[in-house]
Write an enzyme that holds these catalytic residues in place. Structure first.
Site, PDB file in Angstrom:
ATOM      1  N   SER A   1      64.245 -25.529  61.911  1.00  0.00           N
ATOM      2  CA  SER A   1      64.341 -26.968  61.643  1.00  0.00           C
ATOM      3  C   SER A   1      63.579 -27.363  60.374  1.00  0.00           C
ATOM      4  O   SER A   1      63.989 -28.273  59.669  1.00  0.00           O
ATOM      5  CB  SER A   1      63.891 -27.782  62.858  1.00  0.00           C
ATOM      6  OG  SER A   1      62.508 -27.798  62.965  1.00  0.00           O
ATOM      7  N   TRP A   2      62.483 -26.679  60.068  1.00  0.00           N
ATOM      8  CA  TRP A   2      61.766 -26.987  58.826  1.00  0.00           C
ATOM      9  C   TRP A   2      62.644 -26.620  57.635  1.00  0.00           C
ATOM     10  O   TRP A   2      62.728 -27.346  56.660  1.00  0.00           O
ATOM     11  CB  TRP A   2      60.422 -26.245  58.743  1.00  0.00           C
ATOM     12  CG  TRP A   2      59.336 -26.893  59.549  1.00  0.00           C
ATOM     13  CD1 TRP A   2      59.506 -27.642  60.669  1.00  0.00           C
ATOM     14  CD2 TRP A   2      57.926 -26.869  59.281  1.00  0.00           C
ATOM     15  NE1 TRP A   2      58.288 -28.071  61.133  1.00  0.00           N
ATOM     16  CE2 TRP A   2      57.305 -27.605  60.315  1.00  0.00           C
ATOM     17  CE3 TRP A   2      57.135 -26.276  58.311  1.00  0.00           C
ATOM     18  CZ2 TRP A   2      55.923 -27.778  60.371  1.00  0.00           C
ATOM     19  CZ3 TRP A   2      55.756 -26.443  58.368  1.00  0.00           C
ATOM     20  CH2 TRP A   2      55.146 -27.193  59.390  1.00  0.00           C
TER      21      TRP A   2
ATOM     22  N   ASP B   1      61.035 -15.020  59.512  1.00  0.00           N
ATOM     23  CA  ASP B   1      60.579 -15.044  60.909  1.00  0.00           C
ATOM     24  C   ASP B   1      60.821 -13.690  61.561  1.00  0.00           C
ATOM     25  O   ASP B   1      61.684 -12.926  61.136  1.00  0.00           O
ATOM     26  CB  ASP B   1      61.297 -16.124  61.719  1.00  0.00           C
ATOM     27  CG  ASP B   1      60.518 -16.528  62.967  1.00  0.00           C
ATOM     28  OD1 ASP B   1      59.926 -17.623  62.964  1.00  0.00           O
ATOM     29  OD2 ASP B   1      60.476 -15.738  63.934  1.00  0.00           O
TER      30      ASP B   1
ATOM     31  N   LYS C   1      50.445 -24.635  60.387  1.00  0.00           N
ATOM     32  CA  LYS C   1      50.063 -25.024  61.751  1.00  0.00           C
ATOM     33  C   LYS C   1      48.738 -24.371  62.118  1.00  0.00           C
ATOM     34  O   LYS C   1      48.514 -23.203  61.815  1.00  0.00           O
ATOM     35  CB  LYS C   1      51.142 -24.565  62.736  1.00  0.00           C
ATOM     36  CG  LYS C   1      50.940 -25.161  64.129  1.00  0.00           C
ATOM     37  CD  LYS C   1      51.414 -24.320  65.271  1.00  0.00           C
ATOM     38  CE  LYS C   1      52.884 -24.048  65.390  1.00  0.00           C
ATOM     39  NZ  LYS C   1      53.687 -25.174  65.857  1.00  0.00           N
TER      40      LYS C   1
ATOM     41  N   ASP D   1      57.937  -9.388  59.955  1.00  0.00           N
ATOM     42  CA  ASP D   1      56.594  -9.762  60.415  1.00  0.00           C
ATOM     43  C   ASP D   1      55.779 -10.174  59.188  1.00  0.00           C
ATOM     44  O   ASP D   1      55.582  -9.367  58.279  1.00  0.00           O
ATOM     45  CB  ASP D   1      55.988  -8.527  61.092  1.00  0.00           C
ATOM     46  CG  ASP D   1      54.551  -8.731  61.524  1.00  0.00           C
ATOM     47  OD1 ASP D   1      54.007  -9.831  61.305  1.00  0.00           O
ATOM     48  OD2 ASP D   1      53.971  -7.775  62.073  1.00  0.00           O
TER      49      ASP D   1
END
Ligand code: SAM
Lengths: 1002, 309
Positions: free
Chosen positions: B56-57, B83, B164, B99
């Site tokens: 979504s980002w 990802d 985050k 990774d």
């Protein structure tokens, strides 16, 4: 301030000689596992938790956790309270650590797949890595086969297990086959296998020689955290997020050479959710596990051989081949009774047969024509008496000699007054007699109780009681001159043998559910007798009965986790033991401390069964399954079941202390409300901090939000799904405090989806009646009146603030007005004047309301009178202090924005209105969310806890937040606290989160 | 509980479905942007979205960088998304399944950018949460350190880094470390991030590493080793394990993000709180994921993981 006691996650545990060594927060705790005694608790790290331990033969211990590591002598560990001066740091998280074989070096594997080889002083001798494989690891382990051959197993986040040679720094294998992160991997001592587990919830076994996958074991229902080979690498033990530890057999097929992993034992060892550590002492075949609940649990690992030796089973064919008894086709066992010598059973053709345990022999005792087809069997084990009854109002009693070989008394009775009988119950009545009850299906027939002599079996007395309505006997207890008969419809009838004419005293609808399965006398206080009552549908209650006054009160109510409840009793330690069935198992459970004592696969509840407590403290479960009679011995454990009881396995969200009086003169009762949906009722000792669990209440179905004692008698708890319960606590009895739900707050819809975030209460004068404000996740604000006599909540005020969630509320009497305060997720403190919206007057000096005997009705929430933004985002907690001297009150608040503030409320006499200002605020009072605050020391001090795990005490005596003291706590997700005044001017703090601590001010 | 009740409880979930975002996380980035406006900069051209699945980002970034833009404007624009999990394609986004803690991954990202610098690096990474808070926070911080390592190699001077964080016990250590690399570090909590979770975002403005530090990416060294030599004290390696010492800690300014009309992610909304009709339910935009424990779930459903043995 200092910590008196701490309970919380234990991440690792090891056996060493006669000791159990556990990492417990930043401490290493050592127990003698034979007697369960805690020998020493030694702090090894300042902040970090001990995540792993290794002990070598020469008595050196390596402990590591996060980036901390220490190597200490076991002798020091067991004698000293702190060895933190020895704490060393590495640059990366330590995933595993081991001594080398010689014991002069350690290997430390970090989460970036690097190994430090250090000497015992921490000097780095070499650093080893696997080229090109430096991504992050969740797990890993080290296996030394020889000084030159050390293998590393490293679990990556992409489903691979890297096996590499430490000294050659070369990769042997990248084992692929799992899905998701690898949570553990280890190599067997014999060098044959590697085992691993991952986010996919399976265990895999690999061939170390070839790297091929051998087999996969499924069974755990959540993630697996640790694995250990034992029994010469023929078995594995695993521990998991599903609260269980499991034993797996590694089986080799002789034919095709295939290897398989077969699940052989499951033990439910901890509370939800995580079991972190495991070790096995093979000498005694006992496992120790450690969990998030802070429990250290010992579990005897049953091997099939001893398990088989503890069980005998017979079909009637088996019995006849082992004896001279002949059975007919279709003949089955109808009943049995266990004795010290063995057992007596009866068949559908009235054959009474006897089993002698010592020589494994069966013998026919006698045949009774009267007992053909229908019979009920009971007995009194310690007097070698067996009783039978049929449906034709006959009873047969036999007394056998000590060795069971001879009948020394016999009594046959027929009751003319009963047309038919459908139930018979037996219990010992007093030192010399037993009581046998007979019931007919006819409601007009009397309920007959026969009192027999225990020696001669002669009938001493016959009681014929009028049968109450809706009565069907299901269990029996006697007490003094009373006979208590449990019945269907969750009822009890109490008959008085000294007053046969008196109609039975009935206690009806004790709980939901139907059949009362067991009644046990607990203790007497004055003229009141306390009984434990269980219901098959899983409820248990404690009933305080005063027969003299013909009154009773239910002072405790709860339900078991799941399954059917057949009975319960208190053991010698005062722990409540329950038993019954769940799915196809029979279980015995320690309800006080919440763990399974034993379980047996038996096919489930619909069968003939009897549980007998053996003189040595063990049990015998006799049951019939598929026409076979099973006698399963459950021996008394040679070790304590737990070394540390622990508390909640998930976050504690709120704590409340019953401050009005001390419990047992040395501490206080308190309750904890947890994310695990339960409320625990415990007490702590104020000098040692030791916590004793009493009850785990399971009424809530969603994670708890709040719990609070609103006076010396009532406690209120709230949670999601709009649940709010009013509890009444009773601490009059010796054994335990008791607690029961008095009332439930009405929900706003049939399918409630709101969370009740907080509440506050104020009492009416001279009564236990109160008003309570409740605030909700949809911005609703409500005010209720609770009347004790009516036992009812009346809605007085309702409304909505805006649309944001309201996190806190307080009710304050000030200047003859009643104010309702709320604190929101948007950071506002909003005040409503509700004085004219309640049908009560105000007595400000007593801080109570006055009952004007007006009608109650529901009105809308008025417009707010004050609204002030105190925080940038959610206000996590507030506390109120009324300052009588300065004619003001203060709200202390703390929030998600790392800030704390003091808001001062004063009454402007000129304008005749309330005003408020922020008099002190500390934007960086913590590095992260400040989750709780409590004012203490008569308004002079404020306690705060925050998610950065720092507990702070602030001086607030001059309306200014001045930091006085701060200290790190090992409790993660620190989120709840309460305070109480202790002796010698000290204050005691209870702090909760993931774990629980008792602190004391100096 | 049906589909609708989740819609009602979680307004952001509902809004994400309405607006075609793959996850409610989109609003976190949008709300951060409401206050910091980093995505509104016309010079924003090349961005890296780490830990990006389901994406979504990346969708937000793709919209901001490409939607309604002229061919000339989009000429040298680029979005790379990375990802562990596979991601279904998004317009203008190059995806990479890898990774990010693996040094080789960073090498691959650098290769995708050629010799060009990036203007913006973000990471919404969250590890598998084990329940061991200290480990979870550490791994979270390592994801940030990996992202930072890439940032150090690719971000232009003055560029922005957003990531985050879990505001746990060592968050002040991270703030202090970030202080060495950026002019300004703010801890921001978008309204769409639940008040009950430890989640927040660091917005690091003005990339400005120490002048005496040269960052060199070596596929054989770990993140910790990469930063040794920079002023991040904890990252240096000694030949003797040092004794315990308190780490440097600072508290970053806290800021709540999102405008006043933003929904409260902790609130339960009523049907009549909105003009639109909440009863019409929308289908989820993101097809069900494929968790690693899928097989275990199947076995459980078919009753093969029961208690009896
Ligand atoms: C919260 S999600 C990101 C959501 C995303 N920003 C969006 O808007 O759709 C976190 C992601 O971090 C990823 N992740 C965790 N550890 C990682 C690692 N070591 N390398 C790459 N991705 C990782 C997970 O696979 C997960 O997809």
């Amino acid at each position: 301030m200092k910590e008196l006691a701490h309970y919380g996650p234990s991440l690792c545990v090891k056996f060493f000689k006669d000791f159990v060594v556990a990492g417990y927060g930043p401490f290493v705790q050592i127990y003698d596992y034979h007697n369960g005694k805690l020998l020493n608790k030694c702090r090894v790290f300042r902040k970090n938790k001990v995540h792993g331990l290794s002990i070598n033969e020469s008595g050196q211990l390596l402990a590591y956790g996060a980036r901390s590591v220490t190597i200490v002598k076991f002798d020091h560990l067991i004698t000293q309270v702190s060895l933190v001066d020895n704490e060393k740091m590495t640059t990366e998280w330590i995933t595993s650590g081991e001594f080398n074989y010689r014991g002069d070096q350690v290997y430390l594997l970090t989460c970036y797949n690097k190994v430090f080889v250090c000497d015992l002083t921490g000097e780095i001798l070499s650093r080893k890595t696997l080229q090109g494989e430096r991504s992050i690891l969740y797990s890993g382990s080290i296996k030394e086969f020889s000084p030159e051959k050390v293998y590393i197993s490293a679990g990556t986040v992409m489903g691979g297990v890297l096996i590499w040679d430490l000294f050659l720094e070369t990769k042997l294998y990248n084992l692929v086959g799992h899905e998701g992160s690898i949570f553990y991997a280890t190599i067997s001592d014999n060098g044959r296998y590697i085992t691993s587990c991952s986010d996919d919830r399976s265990i895999k076994l690999w061939n170390l020689q070839t790297g091929e996958e051998l087999c996969t074991g499924w069974g755990h229902t959540a993630r697996i955290w640790n694995l250990k080979f034992f029994n010469n690498d023929t078995q594995l033990i695993s521990v998991s997020e599903d609260n269980t530890c499991r034993v797996w057999d590694i089986l080799q097929d002789e034919g095709n050479g295939n290897t398989s992993l077969t699940l052989s034992q499951i033990y439910e060892v901890h509370l939800i959710k995580n079991v972190w550590g495991v070790d096995i002492q093979e000498k005694d075949m006992v496992a120790v596990t450690s969990g998030n609940d802070g429990r250290l649990k010992l579990t005897k690992i049953q091997d099939t051989k001893t398990m088989n030796a503890q069980e005998v089973s017979f079909s009637l064919e088996d019995i006849s081949t082992h004896s001279v008894i002949k059975f007919s086709k279709g003949e089955i066992i109808k009943g049995f009774q266990k004795f010290e010598f063995g057992l007596i059973a009866i068949t559908s053709l009235g054959k009474i047969i006897q089993y002698f345990e010592c020589d494994n022999l069966w013998k026919l005792l006698l045949v009774s024509e009267n007992l053909v087809s229908y019979s009920v069997t009971h007995g009194i084990m310690e007097h070698n008496i067996v009783t039978f009854s049929n449906n034709k109002s006959d009873a047969l009693l036999l007394k056998l000699s000590q060795d069971g070989r001879d009948i020394i008394a016999k009594k046959f009775m027929h009751l003319d007054e009963l047309s038919k009988t459908n139930n018979c119950l037996v219990t010992k009545f007093d030192a010399t007699t037993l009581m046998l009850t007979l019931e007919s299906p006819n409601p007009r027939d009397k309920f007959i109780c026969l009192q027999f002599d225990l020696e001669t079996l002669s009938l001493k007395k016959k009681f014929a009681f009028a049968k109450p309505e809706n009565f069907a006997s299901s269990c029996l207890e006697v007490f003094e001159n009373y006979i208590l008969v449990g019945s269907r419809f969750s009822s009890i009838a109490i008959f008085d043998t000294l007053n046969i004419e008196h109609p039975a005293y009935m206690i009806r609808r004790i709980s939901a559910g139907d059949t009362t399965t067991n009644i046990k006398f607990v203790e007497t206080k004055g003229h009141t007798h306390l009984f434990s009552v269980t219901n098959r549908d899983g409820f248990y209650n404690f009933v305080a009965l005063s027969y003299q006054n013909q009154t009773h009160q239910i002072i405790h109510s709860n339900n078991i986790v799941k399954g059917f409840l057949e009975g319960a009793y208190f053991n010698d330690n005062g722990e409540y033991i329950t038993y019954g069935f769940k799915s196809n198992l029979f279980y015995i459970y320690n309800e006080t401390n919440c763990y399974e004592i034993a379980s047996q696969v038996c096919g489930g509840g619909h069968r003939q069964w009897k549980l007998t407590t053996l003189p040595d403290g063990g049990y015998m479960l006799v049951y019939i399954k598929a026409a076979r009679l099973y006698m399963r011995k459950i021996p008394q454990s040679l070790f304590p079941q737990t070394l540390e009881e622990g508390m909640h396995g998930r976050e504690i969200r709120d704590i409340t202390i019953l401050k009005d009086k001390r419990y047992h003169d040395d501490g206080f009762i308190f309750c904890t409300a947890s994310e695990d949906t339960t409320i625990k009722v415990c007490h702590f000792n104020e000098s040692t901090g030791k916590v004793t669990n009493h009850w785990t209440e399971r009424k809530h179905v969603s994670g708890l939000q709040r719990c609070k004692f609103i006076n010396g008698k009532y406690m209120i708890s709230s949670s999601a799904r709009e649940e709010l319960f009013l509890w009444e606590i009773n601490d009059d009895y010796k054994l335990h405090p008791f607690i029961t739900i008095r009332q439930t707050l009405p929900a706003s819809s049939d399918n409630p989806d709101l969370r009740i975030m907080d509440f506050d209460a104020i009492f009416l004068e001279h009564s236990d009646n109160f008003i309570i404000s409740t605030v909700y996740s949809d911005s609703s604000v409500k005010l209720w009146y609770y009347n004790t006599d009516e036992n009812k909540f009346h809605l007085l005020v309702k409304g909505r603030y805006q649309t944001c969630c309201i996190l806190n509320t307080a009710l304050i009497i000030f200047h003859d007005k009643l104010y309702l305060l709320i604190a929101t997720t948007t950071g506002y403190l909003v005040t409503y004047d509700v004085t004219d919206h309640i049908p009560f007057g105000i007595n400000e000096t007593k801080n109570k309301l006055i009952d004007n005997k007006l009608e109650t009705c529901c009105v809308d929430l008025p417009a707010s009178s004050l609204s002030l933004r105190v925080h940038q985002s959610g206000i996590k907690a507030i506390d109120v202090f009324k300052d009588e001297h300065n004619d003001s009150f203060k709200i202390y608040s703390c929030g998600d924005d790392n800030a704390m503030a003091i808001t001062l409320f004063k009454f402007d006499e000129m304008k005749r209105e309330l005003n408020n200002t922020i008099v002190s605020s500390e934007p960086n009072s913590a590095a992260s969310t400040v989750t709780s605050c409590n004012v203490f020391d008569n308004g002079r001090k404020l306690l705060s806890t925050s998610v950065d795990q720092v507990v702070k005490v602030w001086d607030v005596s001059n309306n200014h937040l001045t930091l006085q003291e701060e200290k790190y706590t090992t409790i993660a997700d620190t989120g709840a606290s309460d305070t109480v005044s202790g002796r010698d001017d000290s204050t005691l703090f209870l702090i909760g989160g993931i774990g629980f601590s008792v602190w004391k001010t100096d | 509980m049906g589909k609708n009740s989740k819609d009602k409880r979680d307004m952001y979930y509902r809004k994400a479905k309405e607006q075609g975002f793959r996850a409610r996380s989109a609003f976190k980035l949008l709300q951060l942007n409401d206050d910091f406006h980093f995505l509104d900069d016309p010079n924003l051209k090349r961005v890296v979205d780490l830990c990006a699945a389901p994406g979504s980002w990346s969708q937000v970034l793709s919209q901001k960088l490409f939607d309604g833009k002229t061919a000339e404007e989009i000429k040298d624009r680029k979005i790379v998304a990375v990802d562990l999990q596979p991601m279904s394609p998004i317009n203008h986004v190059t995806t990479l399944q890898a990774d990010i803690t693996h040094p080789k991954t960073l090498k691959r990202i650098l290769d995708l950018f050629g010799n060009e610098k990036a203007d913006f690096v973000c990471s919404d990474g969250a590890p598998d949460v084990t329940g061991l808070h200290d480990l979870d926070e550490y791994v979270q911080q390592q994801l940030i350190m990996s992202a930072l390592q890439l940032t150090a190699c690719i971000l232009k001077k003055g560029g922005i880094f957003v990531a985050k964080i879990f505001r746990g016990r060592d968050i002040d250590m991270l703030y202090s470390q970030l202080g060495y690399l950026f002019d300004k570090v703010v801890c921001a909590k978008p309204k769409s991030s639940r008040g009950t979770s430890l989640e927040a975002f660091i917005v690091c403005i003005g990339y400005n590493p120490p002048s005496d530090w040269v960052s060199t990416l070596d596929v054989n060294s770990s993140v910790e080793e990469f930063f040794s030599g920079c002023h991040m004290s904890k990252l240096s390696i000694h030949d003797k394990l040092p004794s315990w010492q308190e780490d440097e800690r600072t508290i970053a300014k806290f800021m709540s993000c999102g405008n006043l009309e933003s929904f409260d992610s902790d609130a339960t909304y009523h049907l009549d709180d909105f003009k639109e009709d909440l009863n019409t339910s929308l289908d989820p935009v993101q097809s069900p994921t494929n968790p690693p424990y899928k097989k275990a779930l199947e076995l459980k459903r078919s009753g093969k993981l029961t208690r009896a043995v």
